[in-house]
Each structure stands twice: as structure tokens, then as C-alpha cells.
Design an enzyme around this catalytic site. Structure first.
Site, short mmCIF file in Angstrom:
data_model
loop_
_atom_site.label_atom_id
_atom_site.label_comp_id
_atom_site.label_asym_id
_atom_site.label_seq_id
_atom_site.Cartn_x
_atom_site.Cartn_y
_atom_site.Cartn_z
N GLU A 61 0.85 -1.18 0.00
CA GLU A 61 0.00 0.00 0.00
C GLU A 61 0.89 1.23 0.00
O GLU A 61 1.84 1.32 0.77
CB GLU A 61 -0.90 -0.02 1.24
CG GLU A 61 -1.66 1.26 1.51
CD GLU A 61 -2.58 1.67 0.37
OE1 GLU A 61 -2.56 2.87 0.01
OE2 GLU A 61 -3.31 0.81 -0.16
N ARG A 117 -17.60 2.48 6.01
CA ARG A 117 -16.43 1.85 5.39
C ARG A 117 -15.28 1.69 6.38
O ARG A 117 -14.62 0.65 6.43
CB ARG A 117 -15.95 2.69 4.19
CG ARG A 117 -16.80 2.60 2.96
CD ARG A 117 -16.31 3.55 1.88
NE ARG A 117 -17.09 3.43 0.67
CZ ARG A 117 -16.78 2.63 -0.35
NH1 ARG A 117 -15.70 1.88 -0.29
NH2 ARG A 117 -17.54 2.61 -1.42
N ARG A 140 -21.61 13.89 0.00
CA ARG A 140 -21.77 12.84 1.01
C ARG A 140 -21.81 13.46 2.39
O ARG A 140 -21.13 14.45 2.66
CB ARG A 140 -20.62 11.82 0.95
CG ARG A 140 -20.51 11.08 -0.38
CD ARG A 140 -19.23 10.26 -0.40
NE ARG A 140 -19.02 9.62 -1.68
CZ ARG A 140 -19.21 8.33 -1.92
NH1 ARG A 140 -19.65 7.54 -0.94
NH2 ARG A 140 -18.98 7.81 -3.11
N ASP A 155 -11.73 -2.33 -8.72
CA ASP A 155 -11.89 -1.07 -9.45
C ASP A 155 -10.79 -0.84 -10.47
O ASP A 155 -11.00 -0.11 -11.44
CB ASP A 155 -11.91 0.10 -8.46
CG ASP A 155 -13.23 0.23 -7.74
OD1 ASP A 155 -14.18 -0.48 -8.11
OD2 ASP A 155 -13.32 1.04 -6.80
N ALA A 161 -18.44 -2.66 -4.64
CA ALA A 161 -17.54 -3.30 -3.68
C ALA A 161 -17.80 -4.79 -3.59
O ALA A 161 -16.87 -5.60 -3.46
CB ALA A 161 -17.67 -2.64 -2.31
#
Length: 429
Positions: free
Chosen positions: A37, A116, A192, A307, A320
Site C-alpha cells: 500500500e 467503510r 456525502r 476497481d 464493492a
């Protein structure tokens, strides 16, 4: 002690939902896996996330512990009789003296969602010690030949890229300037927000606030569902945009006043909901890979999933979940490859077995996942009264929504995995 020659290493690039679930699934199968990552830690952007029945099957297929992790943070609708209601569809555009309810869409399993970040926190606990590596940015991939491992600036082995819609690996596979390397603006953006449930109830009433609701309207829609065990209402307000997205960022800062202008002609409930958003907001551009679908998800020993391969708009609430399907099927294929190489029963070399596993992954996943991208585009047209056939007709809209959702929900992940493994067995045995 060195590893037996029959074993291989899988490098997973990117720590989103696809990368995390694949890593957990491979570790569960005792396959040598590392996840890289580029951020200093695993992070999730966005707020609420929901998973449909197919996704929950896929979680169990990856590792039952993934599904258990989700259940610990999942929140269902507030009304027990609506536990299986995907959404109540209401007219959010016109104020009415009578009930604004239009129709509902239900399914054969509970409809729930979570934050999430809360789901990520639970999944992190399932990644074995020493598997995750941070601050790792992939610059290039070097192939030294058919019998040698791939080399990256930090790893070797077979590589699976799950590095999201802006995937650098997709550019490495197809060329940075290739049309399929670049996501496309879908002419939608979204605001959001997370609201305290007591405030949302005051604005919407208890039924609309505590249950999953889709507020339909002309050239926009607002979806809401409870998270954090009913303490918080997740709000996502979408708006059609005929123009182009000119900012290089997919998320830009904006204000509540901008959102209020976008919904100034809407009904009083939606306007009250927008009034509750914070003064400073983010505006999220909705991009996908729908204009130039990826021609293959695998080249040699490199594959793209999630994705990175098939970024979709969020209008099915299934993006997802489809990523987790990828993880489940790919983990099964790599486990079969690992097992056959260990027992020495494969008739081809290790490199060929790995390449064939990824080729089968591409074969069994590309059609379904790319259909989802296009169906998400079609679905948002329904929600926003822009579909030329259905227009504002609730019965026609519901019929289309059910047909599309059933194609996503009503599948058997075990059968998918068995069919994929059968195809791989035919190639390597």
C-alpha cells in the site's frame, strides 16, 4: 529454509476492499502473499457502504471471518418488517399532501450497510502479521523471461493489482495514454454526509430516516441508509452534470451552499436533509471504466481486479461486492494452482500454470463485471427520471430495477468458483 520450487509468491498492490479481501483469502489458503500500500496505513475514503447477497456469499468464500467481520459492524433498516427492503423509492422532488412513497424493492436476504472505516478496521485484524507493507509505490514491472519471477521495485512473484480506479498498473499493462487506461466522467457528482439520526428524524420523519430510502427526482437522486447501528444516517446526494469534469482531482472541496443551490427546486424533505449537511463538504466526481472497457484482466503473470479492472458507478450499491467476488474466484484459482504445483500433478511449468490461472480469471469475470458498469449507468437514468422509455412511470422503473438487481443478487458463488476451477483443471492437468 528456502521454499520448494513449486511454490510462488503473490504480490497484491493496493489495500482497498478488493486488495484486502484477496489478501485475507490467500492467507486463509496458506498461499504466500504480500500486500503493498502506498499510503502509510490502510485507509478508506467515503462513508457508508452496503453489500448485497452475492457479496456476502463471496465474503464467506474468501474466508468466513470476513463475513463475520462485516456482521459485527452492519446495520439493518430501523423497521423489523423492512429488514429485507433494499430501498423504499419515494418522490423527493415534488411536495405532496399525500404519501410520497412510490414503490419498494425487496430481496431474499437482509439489506444492511456499514461505515467503510468500521469494516476496514475489522478486516485489518484478519491480515496476518508481516504480510502488509506500507509506503510502497510501484514504479514499473520488469519481466526477466518466462522462467524467472517478475521484478518490481519491492517484490517478485505473481502480481495482482487492486489499486483502484486510478490504477497505475492498468497504465503499465495497456500504456498510460491508451483509452482503456483512463477512467471516464459519468456526468454525475455527489455530496456525502453523515448525520446524527435524531436530527435526520426531525427532517424526514422516523420512517424515511431509519429505513433505506431512495429519494428520486429530476436529474438527481438522494439515497440514505442507517449505519453505526442506527446512530448515524449516511447521505449521498447525486446530481446530473451535462458538462465535463475539468479538475484533476476526483474529490474537490465545496460548501453546503453549493449543494443547496443544486437542490433548491426539490421537495421540502430533501431540502431539509441538505440543510443538515456540514458547512464544508466534498464533491465527489463519479468516474467509471464504461467508455473503454478493459480488453483483458490478465497479461502474463499480472492481473488487475476490482476497481482497477472494472470501476463502476455506485448506482447498484454493488461495486464493492463485485470486487469481493473477484477476490473469492481468484483465490480459488490460485489455490488450485498452488495445490497442483505442490503435488507435482500439473503438466505445465509453474509460470504457465500461473498464467493460465489468471487467463481463466479473466475469462470468467470480465463479462459479468463489465455488464455491471453499463447497468449502473442505466440504473441512474431510472432513478433520475431520464430514461426515455420508463420516464417517471413507477411500475416501469421498478420492473427495470428488479431485472437488473436480480442479475447481480441471484447467483451462486460456489458454482462460479467450481466452474472457474474446472476450466483451469482442463488447462493444467
Amino acid at each position: 529454509m528456502s521454499k520448494p520450487a513449486s511454490q510462488f509468491t503473490v504480490a497484491v498492490i493496493g489495500g482497498g476492499v478488493a486488495g484486502m479481501t484477496l489478501t485475507i483469502a490467500l492467507a486463509k489458503r496458506e498461499i504466500d502473499v504480500k500486500i503493498y500500500e502506498q499510503a502509510p496505513q490502510f485507509t478508506e475514503i467515503g462513508a457508508g457502504i452496503a453489500f448485497s447477497p452475492n457479496a456476502k456469499q463471496a465474503m464467506k468464500k474468501c474466508d468466513p471471518a470476513v463475513h463475520e467481520a462485516y456482521l459485527r459492524v452492519a446495520t439493518s433498516s430501523g423497521s423489523p418488517e423492512k429488514i429485507n427492503t433494499w430501498y423504499d423509492f419515494v418522490d423527493g422532488y415534488n411536495d405532496k399532501d399525500t404519501d410520497q412513497w412510490l414503490f419498494d424493492v425487496t430481496r431474499d436476504a437482509p439489506a444492511d450497510g456499514c461505515h467503510r472505516a468500521h469494516f476496514l478496521e475489522e478486516m485489518i485484524k484478519l491480515v496476518p502479521q508481516g504480510v502488509a507493507h506500507f509506503n510502497k509505490h510501484l514504479d514499473k514491472i520488469i519481466d526477466h523471461g518466462h522462467s524467472s519471477p517478475l521484478t518490481m521495485n519491492f517484490s517478485d512473484g505473481s502480481m495482482i493489482a487492486s489499486d483502484g480506479i486510478k490504477s497505475s498498473v492498468r497504465g503499465m499493462l495497456f500504456g498510460d495514454d491508451a483509452p482503456e487506461a483512463k477512467p471516464t466522467y459519468t456526468h454525475r457528482y455527489a455530496y456525502r454526509g453523515l448525520l446524527k439520526m435524531e436530527n435526520a428524524i426531525k427532517a424526514l420523519g422516523e420512517d424515511l430516516a431509519t429505513n433505506r430510502t431512495m429519494h428520486m427526482g429530476q436529474d438527481g437522486h438522494v439515497l440514505t441508509f442507517p449505519v453505526a447501528h442506527g446512530k448515524i444516517l449516511n447521505v449521498v446526494a447525486f446530481k446530473y452534470d451535462p458538462g465535463e469534469w475539468t479538475d484533476t482531482r476526483l474529490v474537490v472541496p465545496t460548501t453546503r451552499e453549493d449543494a443547496k443551490r443544486d437542490y433548491k427546486d426539490w421537495g421540502s424533505r430533501v431540502r431539509a436533509l441538505i440543510d443538515l449537511l456540514e458547512d464544508k463538504l466534498d464533491k465527489w466526481a463519479i468516474f467509471d471504466l464504461g467508455d473503454h472497457p478493459i480488453p483483458t484482466y490478465a497479461r502474463g503473470r499480472v492481473a488487475i481486479i476490482g476497481d482497477a479492472a472494472h470501476a463502476t458507478g455506485p448506482h447498484h450499491g454493488a461495486g464493492a461486492g463485485i470486487c469481493i467476488e473477484d477476490s473469492a474466484i481468484l483465490a480459488e484459482l490460485l489455490h488450485l494452482a498452488w495445490s497442483r504445483l505442490e503435488e507435482g500433478s500439473a503438466r505445465t511449468s509453474r509460470t504457465e500454470v500461473l498464467e493460465q490461472a489468471l487467463e481463466v480469471f479473466d475469462e470468467v469475470r470480465r463479462e459479468r463485471t463489465q455488464w455491471l458498469v453499463q447497468s449502473s449507468r442505466a440504473s441512474v437514468e431510472l432513478y433520475e427520471w431520464r430514461d426515455h422509455l420508463c420516464k417517471r412511470d413507477p411500475a416501469k422503473i421498478k420492473e427495470q430495477i428488479l431485472w437488473r438487481n436480480h442479475k447481480i443478487w441471484r447467483v451462486d458463488i460456489d458454482d462460479m468458483a467450481a466452474e472457474a476451477n474446472r476450466k483451469l483443471e482442463e488447462l493444467i492437468m
